[in-house]
Design a protein around this motif. Structure first.
Motif, mmCIF file in Angstrom:
data_model
loop_
_atom_site.group_PDB
_atom_site.id
_atom_site.type_symbol
_atom_site.label_atom_id
_atom_site.label_comp_id
_atom_site.label_asym_id
_atom_site.label_seq_id
_atom_site.Cartn_x
_atom_site.Cartn_y
_atom_site.Cartn_z
ATOM 1 N N LYS B 3 0.843 -1.191 0.000
ATOM 2 C CA LYS B 3 0.000 0.000 0.000
ATOM 3 C C LYS B 3 0.885 1.249 0.000
ATOM 4 C CE LYS B 3 -3.955 2.203 2.183
ATOM 5 N NZ LYS B 3 -3.752 2.848 3.496
ATOM 6 N N ALA B 4 1.891 1.254 0.872
ATOM 7 C CA ALA B 4 2.807 2.389 0.936
ATOM 8 C C ALA B 4 3.474 2.602 -0.425
ATOM 9 C CB ALA B 4 3.850 2.138 2.014
ATOM 10 N N TYR B 5 3.857 1.500 -1.054
ATOM 11 C CA TYR B 5 4.521 1.549 -2.348
ATOM 12 C C TYR B 5 3.654 2.278 -3.375
ATOM 13 C CZ TYR B 5 6.565 -0.461 -6.629
ATOM 14 O OH TYR B 5 7.118 -0.656 -7.856
ATOM 15 N N HIS B 6 2.411 1.861 -3.486
ATOM 16 C CA HIS B 6 1.541 2.498 -4.472
ATOM 17 C C HIS B 6 1.248 3.945 -4.119
ATOM 18 C CE1 HIS B 6 1.094 -0.697 -7.302
ATOM 19 N NE2 HIS B 6 0.972 -1.556 -6.290
ATOM 20 N N GLU B 7 1.180 4.198 -2.819
ATOM 21 C CA GLU B 7 0.993 5.595 -2.402
ATOM 22 C C GLU B 7 2.190 6.445 -2.810
ATOM 23 O OE1 GLU B 7 0.124 5.474 1.760
ATOM 24 O OE2 GLU B 7 -1.957 4.866 1.403
ATOM 25 N N GLU B 8 3.368 5.863 -2.683
ATOM 26 C CA GLU B 8 4.569 6.615 -3.063
ATOM 27 C C GLU B 8 4.611 6.879 -4.566
ATOM 28 O OE1 GLU B 8 8.315 5.128 -1.424
ATOM 29 O OE2 GLU B 8 7.233 4.471 0.353
ATOM 30 N N LEU B 9 4.233 5.879 -5.351
ATOM 31 C CA LEU B 9 4.171 6.068 -6.803
ATOM 32 C C LEU B 9 3.151 7.145 -7.171
ATOM 33 C CD1 LEU B 9 4.339 2.493 -8.411
ATOM 34 C CD2 LEU B 9 5.911 4.390 -8.823
ATOM 35 N N THR B 10 2.011 7.082 -6.509
ATOM 36 C CA THR B 10 0.971 8.069 -6.765
ATOM 37 C C THR B 10 1.443 9.468 -6.370
ATOM 38 O OG1 THR B 10 -0.656 6.364 -6.300
ATOM 39 C CG2 THR B 10 -1.465 8.627 -6.371
ATOM 40 N N ALA B 11 2.179 9.528 -5.281
ATOM 41 C CA ALA B 11 2.671 10.832 -4.821
ATOM 42 C C ALA B 11 3.607 11.457 -5.865
ATOM 43 C CB ALA B 11 3.388 10.690 -3.484
ATOM 44 N N LEU B 12 4.414 10.629 -6.510
ATOM 45 C CA LEU B 12 5.280 11.140 -7.583
ATOM 46 C C LEU B 12 4.439 11.726 -8.705
ATOM 47 C CD1 LEU B 12 8.165 8.594 -8.280
ATOM 48 C CD2 LEU B 12 8.186 10.661 -6.885
ATOM 49 N N SER B 13 3.447 10.963 -9.104
ATOM 50 C CA SER B 13 2.575 11.409 -10.190
ATOM 51 C C SER B 13 1.845 12.700 -9.808
ATOM 52 C CB SER B 13 1.587 10.281 -10.509
ATOM 53 O OG SER B 13 0.590 10.750 -11.362
ATOM 54 N N ASP B 14 1.358 12.756 -8.569
ATOM 55 C CA ASP B 14 0.689 13.973 -8.092
ATOM 56 C C ASP B 14 1.640 15.169 -8.114
ATOM 57 O OD1 ASP B 14 -1.509 12.434 -7.647
ATOM 58 O OD2 ASP B 14 -1.329 12.388 -5.462
ATOM 59 N N GLY B 15 2.885 14.911 -7.748
ATOM 60 C CA GLY B 15 3.881 15.984 -7.748
ATOM 61 C C GLY B 15 4.079 16.554 -9.148
ATOM 62 N N LEU B 16 4.098 15.675 -10.138
ATOM 63 C CA LEU B 16 4.261 16.129 -11.524
ATOM 64 C C LEU B 16 3.064 16.957 -11.978
ATOM 65 C CD1 LEU B 16 5.722 12.901 -13.192
ATOM 66 C CD2 LEU B 16 6.940 15.054 -12.756
ATOM 67 N N VAL B 17 1.875 16.475 -11.625
ATOM 68 C CA VAL B 17 0.661 17.218 -12.008
ATOM 69 C C VAL B 17 0.688 18.612 -11.373
ATOM 70 C CG1 VAL B 17 -1.856 17.273 -11.832
ATOM 71 C CG2 VAL B 17 -0.699 15.115 -12.340
ATOM 72 N N GLU B 18 1.068 18.645 -10.120
ATOM 73 C CA GLU B 18 1.161 19.928 -9.402
ATOM 74 C C GLU B 18 2.179 20.858 -10.084
ATOM 75 O OE1 GLU B 18 -0.350 21.182 -6.835
ATOM 76 O OE2 GLU B 18 0.990 22.588 -5.808
ATOM 77 N N MET B 19 3.317 20.313 -10.454
ATOM 78 C CA MET B 19 4.327 21.122 -11.148
ATOM 79 C C MET B 19 3.781 21.663 -12.472
ATOM 80 S SD MET B 19 7.968 19.099 -10.640
ATOM 81 C CE MET B 19 8.982 20.457 -11.301
#
Lengths: 224, 224
Positions: B3-19
């Motif tokens: 679960k943590a793993y997928h959350e971390e992957l999602t967080a990367l993707s969210d960071g890109l969208v935010e940028m």
């Protein structure tokens, strides 16, 4: 296994050095094409850029393969990730050298750079080539002092870049708008080339010291 | 753990969208600052660029932590590596928006763009903002068609960029060399901004399809 691993890491580093050497050669020859209005040299630079692009793609594939197979941690992991970023900088330097050559080709047989700016642009071209040679050396030796020196040498590029504009703005400027536009772009290409070289050097400082280049330099500066 | 793993992957993707969202907002406001000669808006864009830089540094740290802890392979590994490269593109877009704003500030209270180029530059600014909005969407949805569309829309940017030069070269150009130089740089900033957006989209095509964008588009093109 460990032997293969270190060979793979070394191969990444070798790939970066090779890219830096090609980029340095490209900017040197592009400057010749520009200042001598030499079409053949320009064509050579333009054609050779593919090689740098290929090296980058290759390096990226190998970095990903290494991450997957060897699962490096700590410094090795940071090194691989930094390689990816540095290869992008170097690939971009190849593009910028190509842009200089393309401008030479576009205006051939005319000269892009008017006589009164020849010396400034010559110095920019030589400095760019020198900065890239230093970059190759930093990649090879991981020498932090050389990397910090590179950043200082880049100050001269900014100075040269700033020297162009007063020329263009001067009422005595005789070379028309087209030449002003060309020279503006040339100046920007060299300045960006140097920025990417500095960016590679900064990453190396971070890799070796664990600190960002400016922090590291600040700490070593004697108190006033 | 998973679960943590997928959350971390999602967080990367969210960071890109935010940028991407911040970069889109920045280029929109930079265009306003440029075309309206609005100093306050320009200052806002310049100050806000730090936020994009911080996001990138943060994203890079998190990507490295993820690689070290989770040791992803296959698609996940390629996604993390691509995130690093895409974040560099987006960070650069922030810089380019800042450059536009800095030019507006430098010439304030004068206008950088003369009236006869206002419409062209306005379209470049709007197109850049739209391309970045599409980029944010592609990052969010991983929609390959939208990514390929983005590349086509960029053709218009190249067209607009090419339209500037004949203006500057025209004997009837009344605005002097300084303005020609400024407009040249502005044109280049927008064009590079769009190139970086396309670069992000291309990486997404590669991630999703396993093919480079041009190959993928070629294959889907009907035979003549």
């Amino acid at each position: 296994m460990r032997k293969a691993y270190h060979e793979e890491l070394t191969a990444l580093s070798d790939g970066l050095v090779e890219m830096a050497r090609l980029a340095g050669s490209a900017i040197g020859r592009a400057s010749t094409a520009l200042l001598d209005a030499d079409l053949q040299v320009a064509e050579g630079v333009i054609a050779a850029d593919v090689k740098i692009d290929d090296l980058q793609r290759d390096l990226e594939d190998r970095a990903i393969a290494l991450l997957a197979r060897q699962q490096p941690v700590a410094t090795d992991l940071r090194t691989v990730v930094a390689s990816l970023r540095m290869s992008a900088d170097l690939e971009r330097c190849g593009d910028l050298a190509r842009h200089v050559a393309q401008l030479a080709r576009l205006r051939y047989p005319e000269h892009v750079v008017p006589d009164d700016l020849h010396r400034t642009v010559l110095e920019m071209g030589q400095l760019a080539q020198r900065l890239m040679a230093q970059t190759a050396e930093v990649l090879l030796t991981k020498d932090v002092d050389a990397a910090l020196q590179l950043e200082q040498d880049d100050d001269r590029m900014d100075e040269l870049h700033r020297m162009i504009f007063p020329h263009l703005m001067d009422d005595r400027w005789q070379h028309g708008v087209e030449t002003a536009v060309d020279v503006t772009l040339v100046g920007r290409y060299y300045e960006r080339f140097a920025d990417h070289a500095v960016s590679v050097a900064r990453r190396m400082v971070y890799l070796v010291t664990g600190e960002y280049a400016d922090e590291y330099a600040d700490e070593r500066r004697p108190d006033p």
